[in-house]
Write an enzyme that holds these catalytic residues in place. Structure first.
Site, mmCIF file in Angstrom:
data_model
loop_
_atom_site.group_PDB
_atom_site.id
_atom_site.type_symbol
_atom_site.label_atom_id
_atom_site.label_comp_id
_atom_site.label_asym_id
_atom_site.label_seq_id
_atom_site.Cartn_x
_atom_site.Cartn_y
_atom_site.Cartn_z
ATOM 1 N N ILE A 177 0.828 -1.207 0.000
ATOM 2 C CA ILE A 177 0.000 0.000 0.000
ATOM 3 C C ILE A 177 0.863 1.257 0.000
ATOM 4 C CG2 ILE A 177 -1.683 1.337 1.324
ATOM 5 C CD1 ILE A 177 -2.887 -1.347 2.240
ATOM 6 N N ARG A 251 -4.098 1.958 11.036
ATOM 7 C CA ARG A 251 -4.838 1.592 12.238
ATOM 8 C C ARG A 251 -4.781 2.751 13.224
ATOM 9 N NH1 ARG A 251 -6.476 -1.785 9.336
ATOM 10 N NH2 ARG A 251 -6.785 -4.034 9.720
ATOM 11 N N ASP A 275 -8.882 7.827 8.421
ATOM 12 C CA ASP A 275 -9.865 6.780 8.123
ATOM 13 C C ASP A 275 -9.984 5.815 9.293
ATOM 14 O OD1 ASP A 275 -11.666 5.400 6.247
ATOM 15 O OD2 ASP A 275 -10.139 3.828 6.221
ATOM 16 N N GLU A 280 -12.264 3.037 17.810
ATOM 17 C CA GLU A 280 -13.342 2.996 16.816
ATOM 18 C C GLU A 280 -14.213 1.748 16.928
ATOM 19 O OE1 GLU A 280 -11.634 1.000 12.815
ATOM 20 O OE2 GLU A 280 -10.639 2.873 13.350
ATOM 21 N N THR A 313 -13.073 2.970 5.889
ATOM 22 C CA THR A 313 -13.692 2.535 4.634
ATOM 23 C C THR A 313 -12.739 2.586 3.443
ATOM 24 O OG1 THR A 313 -15.704 2.853 3.304
ATOM 25 C CG2 THR A 313 -14.521 4.836 3.971
#
Length: 342
Positions: A177, A251, A275, A280, A313
């Site tokens: 990524i 994260r 994000d 969460e 997301t």
């Protein structure tokens, strides 16, 4: 010449065809409707007979896995140790998590119970595209502009945006990524510097403290584990360049949220695009419009016009979802056939 009549042709006798192998049972936990459609379409091609439930795996529903050695789980529900113990007691030996990260499961404890845990790989482009979107939103103050326009204020914003070609972007973690993000940023003309404990790409690597001090944007792409928890702690956030922006699509626990809030409130940092957020679990992926949000740091971040929040997301695209489901089914099939990576 004597005619003896047509030769007798003996029928070819084929050995009996073996019955096709019986599908192996696998329980799919935390399986949402869009995933279930893919599971039902693909399972038979992997020789699997799925039992599907939308609920995450808990000690209350481990009975759904009775008789199955393999289960597949999502990343949305943390797997408690007493759930792992209950799974081992009914004979579960293998868990495939439909995620890259493992932070929702205690790998050491699972291993002590004789349970193998493996992840899946999916298209890095989903998170990389989303990361670039968040970077652009942050450097162009998109949230505050949209909020003003929603209130019919069509004037120019108070703060000018910045162009990526004028910025240095620090990429923390250069796996699939992080590397995909770097490639995209090069297309915009940005300078990139990188930090990774195991350098693996043709990048300009620098120590982490140096990276945060020289970067206009810092974007995080490392897994969450004991070594990376609060990797950006109060000290490192204090080293960040004045006016810098923090982007996190990895994260939430990688960032000390209280320290981030303090730096935003003092104006040292210009903004953040997140994000993922500490705490969460139980909030993201649920509709909280008619109930309390039990995370004060999240509420404080959302109240700020210089912060963009999205609910974990970045990964969520057609391609990545298909990759995750197919990868998890393939993992379970490989384990049953003795071909798993572990």
């Amino acid at each position: 010449m004597t005619y003896c009549g047509p030769a007798r042709i003996e029928p070819v006798r084929h050995p009996p065809r073996p019955a096709p192998p019986r599908p192996v049972g696998v329980t799919i936990y935390g399986c949402q409707a869009d995933e279930a459609t893919l599971v039902l379409r693909l399972a038979s091609s992997y020789g699997l007979a799925p039992i599907i439930t939308e609920a995450g795996v808990t000690e209350a529903n481990v009975d759904l896995a009775v008789g199955n050695r393999c289960i597949s789980i999502g990343h949305r529900t943390p797997v408690r140790n007493y759930t792992l113990l209950a799974l081992s007691q009914i004979g579960v030996k293998y868990i495939s998590t439909r995620s890259v990260g493992y932070n929702h499961i205690d790998l050491r404890y699972a291993r002590s119970l004789g349970i193998t845990v493996e992840n899946v790989a999916y298209s890095p482009d989903s998170v990389a595209d989303f990361t670039l979107m968040l970077i652009l939103m942050a450097v162009r103050n998109a949230r505050s502009i949209v909020q003003r326009v929603d209130g019919h204020d069509y004037g120019l914003p108070d703060r000018r945006g910045r162009e990526l070609r004028d910025l240095t972007v620090g990429i923390v973690g250069t796996g699939r990524i992080g590397t995909a993000v770097m490639i995209r940023l090069h297309g915009f003309g940005a300078r990139t510097v990188a930090y990774d404990p195991r350098p693996r790409t043709d990048a300009e690597y620098v120590p982490l403290d140096e990276l945060v001090g020289m970067s206009d944007v810092v974007t995080l792409h490392v897994p969450l584990d004991e070594g990376s928890h609060h990797l950006l702690d109060r000290r490192r956030i204090g080293l960040m360049k004045p006016g810098a922006i923090l982007v996190n699509t990895a994260r939430g626990g990688i960032v000390d949220t209280s320290a981030l809030l303090s730096s935003l409130e003092t104006g040292r940092l210009a903004g953040a695009a997140l994000d993922v957020v500490e705490g969460e679990d139980g909030i993201f992926y649920t509709d909280c419009r008619n109930g309390p949000v039990p995370n004060q740091n999240l509420l404080q971040l959302q109240a700020r016009p210089d912060v963009v929040i999205t609910p974990h997301t970045a990964y969520y695209t057609d391609r990545s979802l298909s990759d995750m489901v197919a990868g998890s089914l393939a993992n379970c099939s490989a384990y049953e056939e003795g071909r798993h990576r572990g």
